[in-house]
Motif scaffolding. Structure first.
Motif, PDB file in Angstrom:
ATOM      1  N   SER A 164       0.837  -1.202   0.000  1.00  0.00           N
ATOM      2  CA  SER A 164       0.000   0.000   0.000  1.00  0.00           C
ATOM      3  C   SER A 164       0.870   1.250   0.000  1.00  0.00           C
ATOM      4  O   SER A 164       0.511   2.270  -0.587  1.00  0.00           O
ATOM      5  CB  SER A 164      -0.951   0.007   1.205  1.00  0.00           C
ATOM      6  N   GLY A 165       2.042   1.160   0.648  1.00  0.00           N
ATOM      7  CA  GLY A 165       2.961   2.293   0.653  1.00  0.00           C
ATOM      8  C   GLY A 165       3.549   2.558  -0.721  1.00  0.00           C
ATOM      9  O   GLY A 165       3.787   3.710  -1.095  1.00  0.00           O
ATOM     10  N   VAL A 166       3.785   1.508  -1.494  1.00  0.00           N
ATOM     11  CA  VAL A 166       4.278   1.657  -2.863  1.00  0.00           C
ATOM     12  C   VAL A 166       3.163   2.218  -3.748  1.00  0.00           C
ATOM     13  O   VAL A 166       3.383   3.115  -4.565  1.00  0.00           O
ATOM     14  CB  VAL A 166       4.781   0.314  -3.415  1.00  0.00           C
ATOM     15  N   ALA A 167       1.958   1.694  -3.574  1.00  0.00           N
ATOM     16  CA  ALA A 167       0.818   2.127  -4.386  1.00  0.00           C
ATOM     17  C   ALA A 167       0.507   3.607  -4.191  1.00  0.00           C
ATOM     18  O   ALA A 167       0.230   4.326  -5.163  1.00  0.00           O
ATOM     19  CB  ALA A 167      -0.412   1.283  -4.059  1.00  0.00           C
ATOM     20  N   THR A 168       0.547   4.086  -2.955  1.00  0.00           N
ATOM     21  CA  THR A 168       0.246   5.507  -2.724  1.00  0.00           C
ATOM     22  C   THR A 168       1.320   6.395  -3.344  1.00  0.00           C
ATOM     23  O   THR A 168       1.022   7.498  -3.817  1.00  0.00           O
ATOM     24  CB  THR A 168       0.117   5.828  -1.229  1.00  0.00           C
ATOM     25  N   TYR A 169       2.567   5.923  -3.358  1.00  0.00           N
ATOM     26  CA  TYR A 169       3.634   6.719  -3.978  1.00  0.00           C
ATOM     27  C   TYR A 169       3.381   6.883  -5.470  1.00  0.00           C
ATOM     28  O   TYR A 169       3.459   7.997  -5.999  1.00  0.00           O
ATOM     29  CB  TYR A 169       4.995   6.064  -3.758  1.00  0.00           C
ATOM     30  N   VAL A 170       3.091   5.793  -6.158  1.00  0.00           N
ATOM     31  CA  VAL A 170       2.846   5.868  -7.595  1.00  0.00           C
ATOM     32  C   VAL A 170       1.604   6.705  -7.872  1.00  0.00           C
ATOM     33  O   VAL A 170       1.590   7.546  -8.779  1.00  0.00           O
ATOM     34  CB  VAL A 170       2.713   4.462  -8.207  1.00  0.00           C
ATOM     35  N   ALA A 171       0.540   6.487  -7.091  1.00  0.00           N
ATOM     36  CA  ALA A 171      -0.711   7.227  -7.298  1.00  0.00           C
ATOM     37  C   ALA A 171      -0.535   8.721  -7.073  1.00  0.00           C
ATOM     38  O   ALA A 171      -1.236   9.533  -7.687  1.00  0.00           O
ATOM     39  CB  ALA A 171      -1.799   6.677  -6.385  1.00  0.00           C
ATOM     40  N   ALA A 172       0.378   9.097  -6.197  1.00  0.00           N
ATOM     41  CA  ALA A 172       0.616  10.508  -5.923  1.00  0.00           C
ATOM     42  C   ALA A 172       1.474  11.166  -6.997  1.00  0.00           C
ATOM     43  O   ALA A 172       1.494  12.398  -7.111  1.00  0.00           O
ATOM     44  CB  ALA A 172       1.284  10.677  -4.561  1.00  0.00           C
ATOM     45  N   ASN A 173       2.155  10.348  -7.788  1.00  0.00           N
ATOM     46  CA  ASN A 173       3.093  10.891  -8.775  1.00  0.00           C
ATOM     47  C   ASN A 173       2.728  10.592 -10.225  1.00  0.00           C
ATOM     48  O   ASN A 173       3.408  11.071 -11.147  1.00  0.00           O
ATOM     49  CB  ASN A 173       4.497  10.351  -8.492  1.00  0.00           C
ATOM     50  N   ARG A 174       1.689   9.812 -10.440  1.00  0.00           N
ATOM     51  CA  ARG A 174       1.260   9.481 -11.790  1.00  0.00           C
ATOM     52  C   ARG A 174      -0.265   9.505 -11.858  1.00  0.00           C
ATOM     53  O   ARG A 174      -0.952   9.429 -10.835  1.00  0.00           O
ATOM     54  CB  ARG A 174       1.780   8.092 -12.202  1.00  0.00           C
ATOM     55  N   GLN A 175      -0.796   9.603 -13.073  1.00  0.00           N
ATOM     56  CA  GLN A 175      -2.245   9.620 -13.263  1.00  0.00           C
ATOM     57  C   GLN A 175      -2.779   8.197 -13.193  1.00  0.00           C
ATOM     58  O   GLN A 175      -2.462   7.368 -14.046  1.00  0.00           O
ATOM     59  CB  GLN A 175      -2.606  10.246 -14.607  1.00  0.00           C
ATOM     60  N   VAL A 176      -3.565   7.926 -12.183  1.00  0.00           N
ATOM     61  CA  VAL A 176      -4.079   6.588 -11.920  1.00  0.00           C
ATOM     62  C   VAL A 176      -5.601   6.624 -11.898  1.00  0.00           C
ATOM     63  O   VAL A 176      -6.196   7.593 -11.404  1.00  0.00           O
ATOM     64  CB  VAL A 176      -3.536   6.056 -10.566  1.00  0.00           C
ATOM     65  N   ASP A 177      -6.237   5.581 -12.419  1.00  0.00           N
ATOM     66  CA  ASP A 177      -7.698   5.529 -12.458  1.00  0.00           C
ATOM     67  C   ASP A 177      -8.257   5.229 -11.069  1.00  0.00           C
ATOM     68  O   ASP A 177      -8.953   6.041 -10.474  1.00  0.00           O
ATOM     69  CB  ASP A 177      -8.151   4.468 -13.468  1.00  0.00           C
ATOM     70  N   LYS A 178      -7.923   4.050 -10.551  1.00  0.00           N
ATOM     71  CA  LYS A 178      -8.423   3.649  -9.233  1.00  0.00           C
ATOM     72  C   LYS A 178      -7.266   3.155  -8.368  1.00  0.00           C
ATOM     73  O   LYS A 178      -6.294   2.600  -8.869  1.00  0.00           O
ATOM     74  CB  LYS A 178      -9.488   2.556  -9.376  1.00  0.00           C
ATOM     75  N   LEU A 179      -7.412   3.382  -7.070  1.00  0.00           N
ATOM     76  CA  LEU A 179      -6.402   2.986  -6.095  1.00  0.00           C
ATOM     77  C   LEU A 179      -7.067   2.120  -5.036  1.00  0.00           C
ATOM     78  O   LEU A 179      -8.015   2.562  -4.379  1.00  0.00           O
ATOM     79  CB  LEU A 179      -5.765   4.215  -5.448  1.00  0.00           C
ATOM     80  N   ILE A 180      -6.581   0.895  -4.896  1.00  0.00           N
ATOM     81  CA  ILE A 180      -7.145  -0.048  -3.927  1.00  0.00           C
ATOM     82  C   ILE A 180      -6.080  -0.366  -2.894  1.00  0.00           C
ATOM     83  O   ILE A 180      -4.995  -0.857  -3.228  1.00  0.00           O
ATOM     84  CB  ILE A 180      -7.622  -1.329  -4.630  1.00  0.00           C
ATOM     85  N   LEU A 181      -6.382  -0.070  -1.638  1.00  0.00           N
ATOM     86  CA  LEU A 181      -5.437  -0.288  -0.548  1.00  0.00           C
ATOM     87  C   LEU A 181      -6.011  -1.343   0.390  1.00  0.00           C
ATOM     88  O   LEU A 181      -7.115  -1.191   0.918  1.00  0.00           O
ATOM     89  CB  LEU A 181      -5.180   1.012   0.208  1.00  0.00           C
ATOM     90  N   VAL A 182      -5.261  -2.409   0.591  1.00  0.00           N
ATOM     91  CA  VAL A 182      -5.710  -3.537   1.417  1.00  0.00           C
ATOM     92  C   VAL A 182      -4.846  -3.601   2.677  1.00  0.00           C
ATOM     93  O   VAL A 182      -3.620  -3.658   2.589  1.00  0.00           O
ATOM     94  CB  VAL A 182      -5.613  -4.861   0.635  1.00  0.00           C
ATOM     95  N   THR A 183      -5.484  -3.572   3.822  1.00  0.00           N
ATOM     96  CA  THR A 183      -4.803  -3.546   5.132  1.00  0.00           C
ATOM     97  C   THR A 183      -3.657  -2.534   5.131  1.00  0.00           C
ATOM     98  O   THR A 183      -2.515  -2.876   5.449  1.00  0.00           O
ATOM     99  CB  THR A 183      -4.295  -4.947   5.548  1.00  0.00           C
ATOM    100  N   PRO A 184      -3.944  -1.267   4.796  1.00  0.00           N
ATOM    101  CA  PRO A 184      -2.873  -0.265   4.705  1.00  0.00           C
ATOM    102  C   PRO A 184      -2.556   0.369   6.060  1.00  0.00           C
ATOM    103  O   PRO A 184      -3.270   0.182   7.053  1.00  0.00           O
ATOM    104  CB  PRO A 184      -3.472   0.762   3.756  1.00  0.00           C
TER     105      PRO A 184
END
Length: 251
Positions: free
Chosen positions: A137-157
């Protein structure tokens, strides 16, 4: 009394030194690749290093990149993703040091690799969504904050690895010692993707306060928080409500 005090100070200093020097071994638990689920069928060249992984359902207009937990063999998710999300192309790329990939995992290198993979696949799809579980989830939020992403799903973040470590090692100056912080909390305002957060009701790994702190930082981009009753940190994906929630998020 003086002897006891000296012994305590020595023990404290030794434990703190051990934490400081071995902290990445406490955070990352690389797993070897299993070929039970099929051979790796995609690779990315990142500054001369090959990152190997799996791609499922190739050719779909929408894609999902999945980032696993700190001790997860992400290929074990292949049957799940094939059955639950057949209309997305799924990218499962183990971190450096995980699977058959060489190298050593660190926060900086995981971010760099994740952005490189994102850039490599974005031209092949109409939209890209991200899914990160636990450490991922920490990697996903980094990419989502720096690139255009459609949906972000965080599991047990978590809000940050630093805050999780503070809860566990409250007796040490963690903020001074920690190397890999994975500060999702500090990135929320930069995230524009429609976000879904899955919480395991009986999570014994990530304290609920750490997840709730992250949730509270989101505003309009947070679409839904799904609490999976009776689920633990490691078995959340086995619950029907998780499956239905994931399908709803990616609909």
């Amino acid at each position: 009394m003086k002897c006891i005090l000296v012994s305590f100070v020595v023990f404290y200093a030794l434990f703190a030194l051990t934490f400081c020097s071995l902290q990445r071994q406490f955070l990352y638990f690389p797993q070897d690749a299993s070929h039970v689920y099929g051979e790796m069928n995609i690779s990315f060249d990142v500054d001369g290093t090959q990152l190997l992984g799996w791609v499922l359902n190739e050719g779909q207009p929408k894609a999902l990149i999945y980032y696993g937990g700190n001790a997860e063999s992400i290929e074990a998710n292949i049957p799940f993703f094939k059955s639950v999300i057949p209309d997305y192309t799924i990218y499962l790329i183990p971190y450096r040091g995980y699977g058959n990939n060489v190298g050593t995992p660190t926060e900086k290198v995981l971010y760099s690799d994740a952005v490189h993979v994102f850039q490599s696949v974005k031209t092949k799809h109409e939209s890209i969504s991200l899914m990160g579980r636990s450490l991922g989830s920490g990697v996903a939020t980094y990419v989502a904050a720096n690139r255009q992403v459609d949906k972000l799903i965080l599991v047990t973040p978590f809000d940050s690895v630093e805050n999780v470590a503070k809860d566990i090692y409250w007796m040490f100056p963690v903020s001074w010692m920690i190397k890999d912080r994975f500060n999702s909390l500090g990135r929320v305002k930069e995230i524009t993707a429609q976000t879904y957060i899955f919480v395991a009701e009986d999570d014994r790994v990530i304290p609920r306060a750490r997840t709730d702190q992250l949730i509270a930082e989101f505003s309009d981009q947070l679409v839904e928080v799904i609490v999976i009753a009776g689920a633990g940190h490691n078995d959340i994906s086995q619950f029907p409500d998780y499956v239905s929630g994931l399908k709803r998020a990616l609909d």
